[in-house]
Write a protein that holds these residues in place. Structure first.
Motif, mmCIF file in Angstrom:
data_model
loop_
_atom_site.group_PDB
_atom_site.id
_atom_site.type_symbol
_atom_site.label_atom_id
_atom_site.label_comp_id
_atom_site.label_asym_id
_atom_site.label_seq_id
_atom_site.Cartn_x
_atom_site.Cartn_y
_atom_site.Cartn_z
ATOM 1 N N SER A 477 127.376 48.448 2.345
ATOM 2 C CA SER A 477 126.238 47.896 1.608
ATOM 3 C C SER A 477 124.975 48.071 2.438
ATOM 4 N N PRO A 478 123.991 48.788 1.918
ATOM 5 C CA PRO A 478 122.749 48.936 2.689
ATOM 6 C C PRO A 478 122.123 47.577 3.006
ATOM 7 N N PHE A 479 122.274 46.643 2.074
ATOM 8 C CA PHE A 479 121.697 45.307 2.272
ATOM 9 C C PHE A 479 122.305 44.619 3.500
ATOM 10 N N GLU A 480 123.616 44.759 3.688
ATOM 11 C CA GLU A 480 124.245 44.097 4.837
ATOM 12 C C GLU A 480 123.764 44.706 6.152
ATOM 13 N N VAL A 481 123.649 46.018 6.144
ATOM 14 C CA VAL A 481 123.183 46.669 7.377
ATOM 15 C C VAL A 481 121.728 46.284 7.651
ATOM 16 N N GLU A 482 120.913 46.290 6.595
ATOM 17 C CA GLU A 482 119.501 45.905 6.766
ATOM 18 C C GLU A 482 119.399 44.471 7.284
ATOM 19 N N SER A 483 120.222 43.593 6.724
ATOM 20 C CA SER A 483 120.155 42.184 7.115
ATOM 21 C C SER A 483 120.503 42.008 8.584
ATOM 22 N N VAL A 484 121.454 42.794 9.055
ATOM 23 C CA VAL A 484 121.825 42.705 10.473
ATOM 24 C C VAL A 484 120.713 43.300 11.345
ATOM 25 N N MET A 485 120.121 44.393 10.887
ATOM 26 C CA MET A 485 119.046 44.996 11.689
ATOM 27 C C MET A 485 117.894 44.007 11.884
ATOM 28 N N ILE A 486 117.529 43.270 10.820
ATOM 29 C CA ILE A 486 116.356 42.398 10.981
ATOM 30 C C ILE A 486 116.677 41.110 11.746
ATOM 31 N N GLU A 487 117.932 40.921 12.073
ATOM 32 C CA GLU A 487 118.247 39.801 12.970
ATOM 33 C C GLU A 487 117.669 40.060 14.364
ATOM 34 N N HIS A 488 117.528 41.334 14.699
ATOM 35 C CA HIS A 488 117.039 41.669 16.038
ATOM 36 C C HIS A 488 115.559 41.273 16.141
ATOM 37 N N PRO A 489 115.187 40.615 17.236
ATOM 38 C CA PRO A 489 113.807 40.113 17.318
ATOM 39 C C PRO A 489 112.742 41.203 17.203
ATOM 40 N N ALA A 490 113.081 42.430 17.510
ATOM 41 C CA ALA A 490 112.070 43.496 17.458
ATOM 42 C C ALA A 490 111.847 44.003 16.035
ATOM 43 N N VAL A 491 112.797 43.733 15.153
ATOM 44 C CA VAL A 491 112.759 44.403 13.845
ATOM 45 C C VAL A 491 112.119 43.519 12.782
ATOM 46 N N ALA A 492 111.139 44.090 12.078
ATOM 47 C CA ALA A 492 110.484 43.356 10.995
ATOM 48 C C ALA A 492 111.191 43.638 9.671
ATOM 49 N N GLU A 493 111.395 44.914 9.361
ATOM 50 C CA GLU A 493 112.036 45.276 8.106
ATOM 51 C C GLU A 493 112.930 46.487 8.338
ATOM 52 N N ALA A 494 113.890 46.657 7.444
ATOM 53 C CA ALA A 494 114.808 47.786 7.580
ATOM 54 C C ALA A 494 115.152 48.354 6.208
ATOM 55 N N GLY A 495 115.306 49.675 6.163
ATOM 56 C CA GLY A 495 115.778 50.345 4.948
ATOM 57 C C GLY A 495 116.910 51.271 5.360
ATOM 58 N N ALA A 519 107.440 48.106 21.333
ATOM 59 C CA ALA A 519 107.182 49.547 21.319
ATOM 60 C C ALA A 519 108.523 50.274 21.367
ATOM 61 N N VAL A 520 108.508 51.519 20.891
ATOM 62 C CA VAL A 520 109.744 52.310 20.904
ATOM 63 C C VAL A 520 110.014 52.774 22.329
ATOM 64 N N THR A 521 111.034 52.240 22.934
ATOM 65 C CA THR A 521 111.440 52.701 24.258
ATOM 66 C C THR A 521 112.923 53.017 24.186
ATOM 67 N N ASP A 522 113.416 53.771 25.150
ATOM 68 C CA ASP A 522 114.851 54.073 25.185
ATOM 69 C C ASP A 522 115.657 52.787 25.253
ATOM 70 N N GLU A 523 115.113 51.845 26.001
ATOM 71 C CA GLU A 523 115.833 50.589 26.174
ATOM 72 C C GLU A 523 115.940 49.840 24.838
ATOM 73 N N LEU A 524 114.822 49.822 24.111
ATOM 74 C CA LEU A 524 114.862 49.133 22.808
ATOM 75 C C LEU A 524 115.871 49.814 21.882
ATOM 76 N N MET A 525 115.851 51.150 21.844
ATOM 77 C CA MET A 525 116.758 51.860 20.947
ATOM 78 C C MET A 525 118.214 51.587 21.326
ATOM 79 N N ARG A 526 118.467 51.539 22.621
ATOM 80 C CA ARG A 526 119.833 51.227 23.070
ATOM 81 C C ARG A 526 120.223 49.824 22.626
ATOM 82 N N ASP A 527 119.246 48.918 22.741
ATOM 83 C CA ASP A 527 119.535 47.536 22.386
ATOM 84 C C ASP A 527 119.766 47.388 20.868
ATOM 85 N N LEU A 528 118.997 48.128 20.088
ATOM 86 C CA LEU A 528 119.192 48.079 18.631
ATOM 87 C C LEU A 528 120.578 48.594 18.269
#
Ligand code: ATP
Ligand code: MG
Length: 582
Positions: A477-495, A519-528
């Motif tokens: 479900s795209p909605f479930e994945v989006e909902s988990v992505m926006i749990e991350h403090p860096a993420v505002a919205e997800a599609g 900001a987009v850093t390698d560390e942030l991407m790893r954390d996401l």
């Protein structure tokens, strides 16, 4: 269901008001639409939305109750009682009749949220014509397309928006009149156009409503265009009983409520719940001419002492993004019921709402086609964050398998369907009967959405038919994945989309936008990636995560996943007439 979001219980005794719907199961068991009609008027068999919303109150005890409190963009406030609304809409009805506009004619509205828009909707309904609202930010092409498809006779607009009409007017032979609401802007009206003030202000304040019946047309709404070319869903006057009943039980409207629906009447939420539900229930509606702004919105709730608030996930996510310091500066204590519609409401938003407003946000589900709320989290019911709630009493909405059999096993995904015959059911897609018929099969109306139902009858949105992702045998479900992505403090919205893949059939890709200060850093991407894998498991977690500045959305605020996908794959974008451009 998304793990980690406990149910939010309800202590009914502690609610500010006893809810209209005290016991979902018993009301459902005893439901009768006739009982709802008995609370409405239908004098001499007249079924007319304007009668039930306006004249019924203006002719009774609520005549001097405030119907509209208008908050102008420049800060001016105007108030109109139900008696005022009757007089003003009667004048519009007389004026339109004077122009030869008749029952069944399509009258388009292209206007910002000013009081005359609301007077006009009721004036149109009183003569038995069909009100067809357009979103005021549409450019000339979407306007032309919609008016042409519906063969509109009249366009009611304002000087500010008129150039867009003029740009395509010679391509619209069906349009006999353009009426311009000019007085607010103090602009002259060009020869050939009709000045609203000059035909309305002199008209009589008395009018006998055209004797419409339940199956007469009332309003036509174009869908949001999230999945493709918008469809012109046409509705009948009979729908008013759904608006009344859902206003009362799903939004819990009570006589002294100050209600604010943030949707624009260019979309169905802005009419069904910005006009028909509140006015048929006789409450006071806040109508805000201005646009979104976190501070502005909290200020409106405080200034007008809003009690019931109906908004949308996209707005709630923007409020979340703006931070919790802002709401802390306002007195929001009058709020007693908050609801959301239009897109899946991420559980994170429900939890946030519970913290910021000290109450749950109640998600409910419906569509332009269903005309009114079909399932809802009701005031008296515990809220399960991420669920759209339970079926509205009197409506059969459920989940069926590929053979149209109702799925009884909990949390098994299927087609979200409704048993035809609910009062606010659309009656056609204008000039597209074939597509209309294709939505009804095997005794069900197919919504085009996928969902699951839990053991207690709560319905959980999975995704649009076209958006559900099939990756290595898993349905995601795209909605479930989006909902988990926006749990991350860096993420505002997800599609989230599925990308074709030779091995896995599809792989999950998430597009995210970031909150301020990240900001987009390698560390942030790893954390996401770490966060997604920990929460979703490696099979469902996105294979790719990409940070983008802005998610493509419809003008009604819905994430356009089909556009994310088309862009990703370099495919044609399809209809983009409802794409938000700014
Ligand atoms: P189009 O039909 O043109 O593609 P659209 O479906 O977005 O556009 P609307 O009728 O405005 O047009 O939206 C209804 C759809 O919005 C639903 O079918 C559903 O996909 C989505 N939706 C509405 N409310 C909810 C909700 N509470 N949870 C999940 N999805 C919702
Ligand atoms: Mg749709």
């Amino acid at each position: 269901m998304i793990e980690g979001y406990p149910e939010i219980g309800k202590d009914i005794g502690a609610l500010k008001r006893p809810p209209n719907l005290a016991d979902w199961a018993s009301l459902r068991a005893s439901w009768s639409w006739d009982d709802q009609w008995a609370e409405l008027g239908r004098p001499n068999g007249l079924v007319n939305k304007a009668y039930e919303c306006v004249d019924r109150h203006a002719d009774g005890a609520r005549a001097s109750h405030r119907a509209i409190v208008w908050n102008g963009a420049d800060g001016a406030v105007e108030t109109y009682t139900y008696a005022d609304l009757k007089a003003r809409s009667n004048q519009v009805a007389n004026a339109l009749k004077g122009l030869g506009i008749a029952k069944g004619d399509r009258v388009f509205l292209l206007s910002d949220r000013i009081p005359e828009l609301y007077f006009s909707v009721f004036g149109i309904l009183k003569i038995g014509a069909i009100a067809a609202p357009l979103f005021s930010a549409f450019g000339p092409e979407p306007i032309k397309d919609r008016v042409a498809r519906a063969e509109g006779s009249v366009i009611i607009t304002t000087p500010k928006l008129l150039p867009k009409v003029n740009a395509i007017r010679d391509q619209l032979p069906s349009v006999r009149h353009v009426i311009v609401i000019a007085h607010r802007e103090g602009k002259p009206v060009a020869p050939g156009d009709i000045d609203y003030a000059s035909i309305v202000y002199g008209a009589s304040e008395a009018f006998t409503i055209e004797p419409t019946g339940p199956e007469d047309w009332s309003i036509m709404h174009f869908t949001s265009g999230t999945t493709g070319l918008p469809k012109g869903a046409a509705h009948v006057h009979n729908a008013i009983v759904s608006h009344y009943a859902t206003g009362k039980y799903a939004l819990d409207l009570q006589p002294d409520d100050i209600y604010w629906c943030t949707a624009d009447p260019g979309w169905v939420t802005g009419t069904s719940y910005g006009i028909f539900a509140p006015f048929s229930n006789g409450v006071t509606s806040i109508i805000d001419e201005g646009g979104f702004g976190a501070r502005r919105w909290y200020d409106i709730i405080q200034k007008f002492k809003v009690t019931v608030w109906y908004t949308a996930p996209t707005a709630l996510r923007l409020l979340m993004k703006a931070g919790e310091e802002i709401p802390a500066q306002f007195d929001l204590s009058t709020l007693r019921f908050i609801a959301s519609v239009g897109e899946p409401l991420n559980p994170e938003a429900v939890v946030w709402g519970n913290r910021v407003f000290s109450q749950a946000i109640h998600d409910n589900w419906w569509q332009t086609e269903t005309g009114a709320i079909m399932c809802a989290n009701f005031a008296s019911m515990p809220v399960r964050p991420g669920s759209m709630g339970r079926p509205f009493p009197g409506v059969e909405v459920t989940v069926v398998d590929e053979d149209a059999r109702e799925i009884t096993e909990p949390m098994v995904e299927g087609h979200l369907v409704v048993k035809p015959g609910w009062p606010s059911m659309f009656r056609t897609y204008w000039n597209d009967e074939e597509r209309y018929n294709s939505r009804f099969k095997n005794g069900w109306y197919y919504s085009g959405d996928k969902a699951k139902k839990d053991a207690d009858g709560y319905i959980w949105f999975v995704g649009r038919d076209d958006d559900v992702i099939n990756t290595a045998g898993h349905l995601v479900s795209p909605f479930e994945v989006e909902s988990v992505m926006i749990e991350h403090p860096a993420v505002a919205e997800a599609g989230v989309i599925g990308k074709p893949d030779e091995v896995a059939m599809e792989v999950v890709k998430a597009f995210v936008t970031l909150n301020e200060g990240y900001a987009v850093t390698d560390e942030l991407m790893r954390d996401l990636n770490r966060h997604a894998r920990a929460r979703l498991g490696p099979a469902v977690a996105p294979r790719e995560i990409e940070v983008i500045d802005l998610l493509p959305k419809t003008r009604s605020g819905k994430i356009m996943r089909r556009l994310l996908k088309a862009r990703e794959l370099g495919l044609p974008e399809g209809d983009t007439s409802t794409l938000e451009e700014d």
